[in-house]
Design a protein around this motif. Structure first.
Motif, short mmCIF file in Angstrom:
data_model
loop_
_atom_site.label_atom_id
_atom_site.label_comp_id
_atom_site.label_asym_id
_atom_site.label_seq_id
_atom_site.Cartn_x
_atom_site.Cartn_y
_atom_site.Cartn_z
N LYS A 215 0.75 -1.20 0.08
CA LYS A 215 -0.04 0.04 0.00
C LYS A 215 0.82 1.17 0.00
O LYS A 215 1.89 1.46 0.67
CB LYS A 215 -1.03 0.00 1.24
CG LYS A 215 -1.88 -1.08 1.07
CD LYS A 215 -2.85 -0.99 2.32
CE LYS A 215 -4.12 -2.19 2.33
NZ LYS A 215 -4.90 -2.14 3.60
N ILE A 216 0.71 2.20 -1.11
CA ILE A 216 1.65 3.09 -1.10
C ILE A 216 0.77 4.46 -0.91
O ILE A 216 -0.20 4.86 -1.44
CB ILE A 216 2.02 3.35 -2.73
CG1 ILE A 216 2.97 1.97 -3.01
CG2 ILE A 216 2.98 4.55 -2.67
CD1 ILE A 216 3.30 1.72 -4.44
N ASP A 217 1.20 5.23 0.03
CA ASP A 217 0.62 6.58 0.58
C ASP A 217 1.32 7.53 -0.13
O ASP A 217 2.42 8.33 0.23
CB ASP A 217 0.32 6.64 1.96
CG ASP A 217 -0.31 7.84 2.55
OD1 ASP A 217 -0.35 8.99 1.54
OD2 ASP A 217 -0.93 7.90 3.31
N MET A 218 0.89 7.93 -1.40
CA MET A 218 1.73 9.06 -1.95
C MET A 218 1.94 10.38 -1.23
O MET A 218 2.81 11.23 -1.52
CB MET A 218 1.35 9.45 -3.49
CG MET A 218 1.25 7.95 -4.29
SD MET A 218 2.97 7.34 -4.59
CE MET A 218 3.55 8.58 -5.78
N GLY A 219 0.85 10.73 -0.64
CA GLY A 219 0.76 12.13 0.07
C GLY A 219 1.77 11.73 1.21
O GLY A 219 2.49 12.83 1.60
#
Length: 517
Positions: free
Chosen positions: A82-86
């Motif tokens: 899971k990649i949280d770009m923020g």
């Protein structure tokens, strides 16, 4: 570039969830195997996304493919990251009873793995700079060294086309090897450069153990500035006790891979530090003595990170420590696309976790060809370039020799004496050839545990191509000089004094050799 004071919180909160730090004599449990595999995925996805700027499909085809074979089974069972770009956080779930493994990016520090058991609230306790430039300047031009006179070198480009192309064919220099970048530098100027799809001259890759040579370079700069003494014992406070024999270990011993410390059967596998979220002070500094310092060579990641830890304690200023590699070395030589990652305690994991471009690594090699000088400034002590390539007192039992965090290419037929190199897992190489004033950089994503890229053969073939180009250029120069001499002799013989008569003689001679003005 303006740096501001690093902001740190007390490590007490993170210490509550730190992994046990002593040697894992009982082996790994199933849950630990899963945790380490998840750490690999979280760490690489984080660094490749936020440091290298790669897409997830690109990452899956490179750093997430060909991994440690003993990680593969558990790795294949993991869910997608899971990649949280923020927030620039990557999480990977590995067990329903535990929080996911977490890697978090901060500018200037790259990605740091939290220890197993941490949750996302712990990210705010990681070291970070209060500000950092959004992006480095573009890496343009062919000059890699300082004070370089750039010239058109078509002979090198043509001759190098064959070995460089073969480096990418996955056969010539090793079945199944996957070259991602090749840069060849001659006399401080790039004469060949090629990249695989998805990689370019500004794409950093993990250096793996080639980072060890960077560590030696950073420590050389520190010695030049009088910050450290490589022969002073008791390199870290944890060993500075009258009853502790490790207080006799020096930085010189560590650079020579001769600390004498226990690092298990394979000192190159420090999984709990690299993928488990462990701390340098726990994982690397806890080994007991197996041999007297300086009497035995044993490859060990721990020796490198302890040496870097010694610099941190010598500076006694975390802000200065974290700025040091950038302000005092990398940015001075134009290596603006290199990032040293840290553990959650703020120690550089500089035995492996450095991200750098092929061009930046070439600059580090070029610094050694320039004997530690860059422009008019001496960065490395006089003799440091000779020190790192001088055989250490204790040597490996077989294979190439070892200097001070650099390998010696003393087992490669056709390669000039005195050649030394940086080397890292998955085919990372920076070959420094003082005898030909040449740097050869090869980067890769070679599958671990399979055929290695034959750097000796590639170096030989590249140098042969460079020599052929030089011979060709010298032959042309010699022929031109002979033609000019013939023209001058005929002008003198025929006593041609007018410009028209001299021009006629010149045109006739050039036509004889199939030349034109």
């Amino acid at each position: 570039m303006r740096f501001v004071r690093s902001v740190f919180a007390s490590t007490a909160a993170l210490a509550l969830v730190a992994l046990p730090s002593m040697a894992q004599e009982g082996g790994n449990t199933d849950i630990m195997d899963k945790s380490l595999a998840a750490g690999w995925k979280a760490g690489f996805v984080c660094s490749d996304t936020f440091v290298a700027g790669m897409s997830l499909p690109e990452i899956q085809n490179t750093d997430l493919d060909g991994i440690y074979p003993d990680f593969q089974r558990d790795f294949d069972r993991l869910p997608p990251p899971k990649i949280d770009m923020g927030r620039k956080i990557v999480t990977v779930q590995y067990d329903t009873a535990m929080p996911p493994r977490i890697a978090a990016y901060r500018p200037g520090f790259g990605c740091t793995q939290l220890p197993a058991g941490s949750d996302e609230s712990m990210v705010d306790f990681l070291p970070h700079f209060a500000s950092w430039p959004d992006s480095p300047r573009e890496d343009r031009g062919s000059a890699i060294g300082s004070n370089v006179k750039v010239s058109l070198r078509t002979e090198e480009a043509e001759r190098l086309e064959i070995p460089v192309s073969f480096a990418f064919d996955e056969r010539t220099y090793g079945d199944g090897t996957r070259t991602s970048a090749v840069v060849v530098v001659r006399d401080g100027q790039i004469v060949a450069e090629r990249y695989a799809r998805g990689i370019d001259h500004e794409t950093p890759q993990r250096t793996w153990s080639a980072a060890k040579s960077l560590t030696a370079t950073i420590l050389g700069v520190a010695r030049r500035q009088g910050k450290i003494d490589i022969d002073y014992p008791a390199v870290i406070e944890a060993w500075d006790s009258g009853a502790d024999p490790r207080r006799n270990i020096t930085i010189r011993n560590l650079l020579h891979m001769a600390s004498g410390l226990d690092s298990g059967e394979s000192g190159s596998r420090t999984d709990r530090l690299y993928f488990g979220g462990g701390r340098v002070v726990d994982q690397a500094a806890s080994g007991v003595m197996e041999a007297e310092p300086g009497t035995r060579w044993k490859y060990s990641n721990n020796d490198t990170v302890i040496a870097m830890r010694a610099l941190r304690e010598a500076l006694d200023d975390d802000n200065a420590f974290h700025r040091f590699p950038y302000e005092q070395l990398l940015h001075k030589i134009g290596a603006m696309h290199t990032t040293l990652e840290v553990d959650w305690n703020g120690d550089f994991i500089s035995s492996s976790q450095v991200w750098s471009t092929a061009r930046d690594l070439a600059r580090i090699g070029q610094l050694y060809l320039q004997d530690g000088m860059w422009g008019n400034e001496r960065l490395l002590p006089e003799g440091w370039a000779q020190f790192v390539r001088t055989p250490a007192p204790s040597q490996p039992e077989d294979g190439p020799g070892y200097g001070a965090q650099f390998w010696l290419m003393n087992d490669a037929p056709g390669v000039p004496e005195g050649t030394f190199y940086m080397a890292g897992n998955r085919g990372q190489y920076v070959v420094i050839v003082p005898g030909m004033n040449t740097i050869i950089v090869r980067r890769g994503f070679d599958p671990i545990g399979r055929t290695r890229f034959d750097i000796n053969a590639f170096t030989r073939d590249t140098l042969l191509a460079l020599q052929a180009a030089e011979d060709e250029r010298n032959a042309v120069i010699a022929e031109n000089e002979a033609i000019e001499a013939e023209i001058e002799a005929l002008i003198e013989e025929k006593r041609a004094r007018s410009e028209k008569a001299q021009a006629k003689i010149r045109a006739d001679v050039l036509e004889k050799y199939g030349r034109t003005e």
